[in-house]
Write an enzyme that holds these catalytic residues in place. Structure first.
Site, short mmCIF file in Angstrom:
data_model
loop_
_atom_site.label_atom_id
_atom_site.label_comp_id
_atom_site.label_asym_id
_atom_site.label_seq_id
_atom_site.Cartn_x
_atom_site.Cartn_y
_atom_site.Cartn_z
N LYS A 26 1.25 -1.28 0.03
CA LYS A 26 -0.10 -0.26 0.14
C LYS A 26 1.27 1.38 0.14
O LYS A 26 1.98 1.01 0.56
CB LYS A 26 -1.23 -0.38 1.80
CG LYS A 26 -1.36 1.10 1.54
CD LYS A 26 -2.49 1.08 3.10
CE LYS A 26 -4.20 1.86 2.89
NZ LYS A 26 -4.80 1.70 4.90
N SER A 101 -9.45 1.67 2.54
CA SER A 101 -8.32 2.36 2.17
C SER A 101 -7.33 1.34 1.57
O SER A 101 -6.69 1.58 0.68
CB SER A 101 -7.67 3.25 3.56
OG SER A 101 -7.08 2.11 4.10
N SER A 102 -7.89 -0.21 1.70
CA SER A 102 -6.36 -0.65 0.96
C SER A 102 -7.02 -1.46 -0.08
O SER A 102 -6.64 -2.59 -0.58
CB SER A 102 -5.63 -1.90 1.79
OG SER A 102 -5.25 -1.57 3.26
N ILE A 122 -7.36 0.03 9.97
CA ILE A 122 -8.40 0.18 11.31
C ILE A 122 -9.25 -0.25 11.58
O ILE A 122 -10.03 -0.48 12.49
CB ILE A 122 -8.27 2.45 11.14
CG1 ILE A 122 -7.23 2.93 11.34
CG2 ILE A 122 -9.23 2.33 13.08
CD1 ILE A 122 -6.71 4.19 11.49
N GLY A 123 -10.77 0.13 10.53
CA GLY A 123 -11.74 -0.45 11.05
C GLY A 123 -12.31 -0.99 9.68
O GLY A 123 -13.67 -0.47 9.23
N GLY A 124 -11.62 -1.57 8.73
CA GLY A 124 -11.81 -2.31 7.87
C GLY A 124 -11.21 -2.79 7.05
O GLY A 124 -11.55 -2.73 5.60
N SER A 125 -10.12 -1.64 6.71
CA SER A 125 -8.98 -1.37 5.41
C SER A 125 -8.50 -2.33 4.28
O SER A 125 -7.67 -2.22 3.72
CB SER A 125 -8.06 0.19 5.95
OG SER A 125 -9.51 1.07 6.15
#
Length: 182
Positions: A26, A101-102, A122-125
């Site tokens: 990333k 975000s990934s 963090i929250g599902g990325s």
């Protein structure tokens, strides 16, 4: 280097499980001389001079970094789009999102363009792009993998932000994780 190592290794030599394997990371992870924009126009000229700890560990284990993948601006969105590089679509249906975000990692691994990739979560990325793109994504426990050289940095005093692998098969997670943990 991998070819030479294989050619000169003794038959019983223990070689790294990542030796010669192409991977991507990333764009949030520093790769010396490569862009590290965080998807933000203001950082379009940013080029780190040293590898992040994650990239260093991958290289030390023999993995070959073949590219960086797209991210949403600042990692803030559930779609991977920014004004620098545009949109990353789902490899199975380009009318759908790869997630964020990934999402760049999910898309390239899902399309077979890299054997594995490294994202951050963090929250599902990591987990959401993996699910959207038909790959396996793992968010390890906080603090297991150092984030030195990650941009944006994690929140001081928390362990919410984690680096984690995206790969094609569940059985591939453990050798990658071993390398990242050190």
């Amino acid at each position: 280097v991998a070819d030479q190592t294989f050619a000169t290794a003794a038959a019983d030599a223990k070689l790294s499980p990542l030796l010669g394997i192409p991977c991507t990371v990333k764009e949030f992870f520093a790769v010396a001389g490569m862009p590290q924009t965080g998807g933000m126009v203001a950082y379009r000229d940013r080029r780190p001079t040293a590898d992040s700890e994650v990239v260093r560990r991958l290289r030390d284990a023999g993995a070959v970094i073949v590219g960086l993948t797209n991210v949403p601006e600042g990692g803030m969105w559930m779609e991977t789009w920014n004004k620098l590089y545009g949109r990353t679509s789902n490899p199975w249906d380009v009318t759908r999102t790869s997630g964020g975000s990934s999402g760049g990692e999910g898309a390239i691994v899902g399309a077979g363009g890299a054997v594995f990739g490294i994202g951050s979560d963090i929250g599902g990325s990591v987990r959401i792009p993996a699910a959207f793109c038909g790959t396996v994504g793992h968010k390890p426990s906080g603090g297991m993998i150092p984030l030195t050289g990650h941009f944006p940095p994690g929140i001081a005093g928390t362990q919410y932000l984690c680096a984690g692998p995206l790969c094609r098969r569940v059985g591939d997670v453990y050798p990658i994780l071993q390398t990242l943990v050190g």
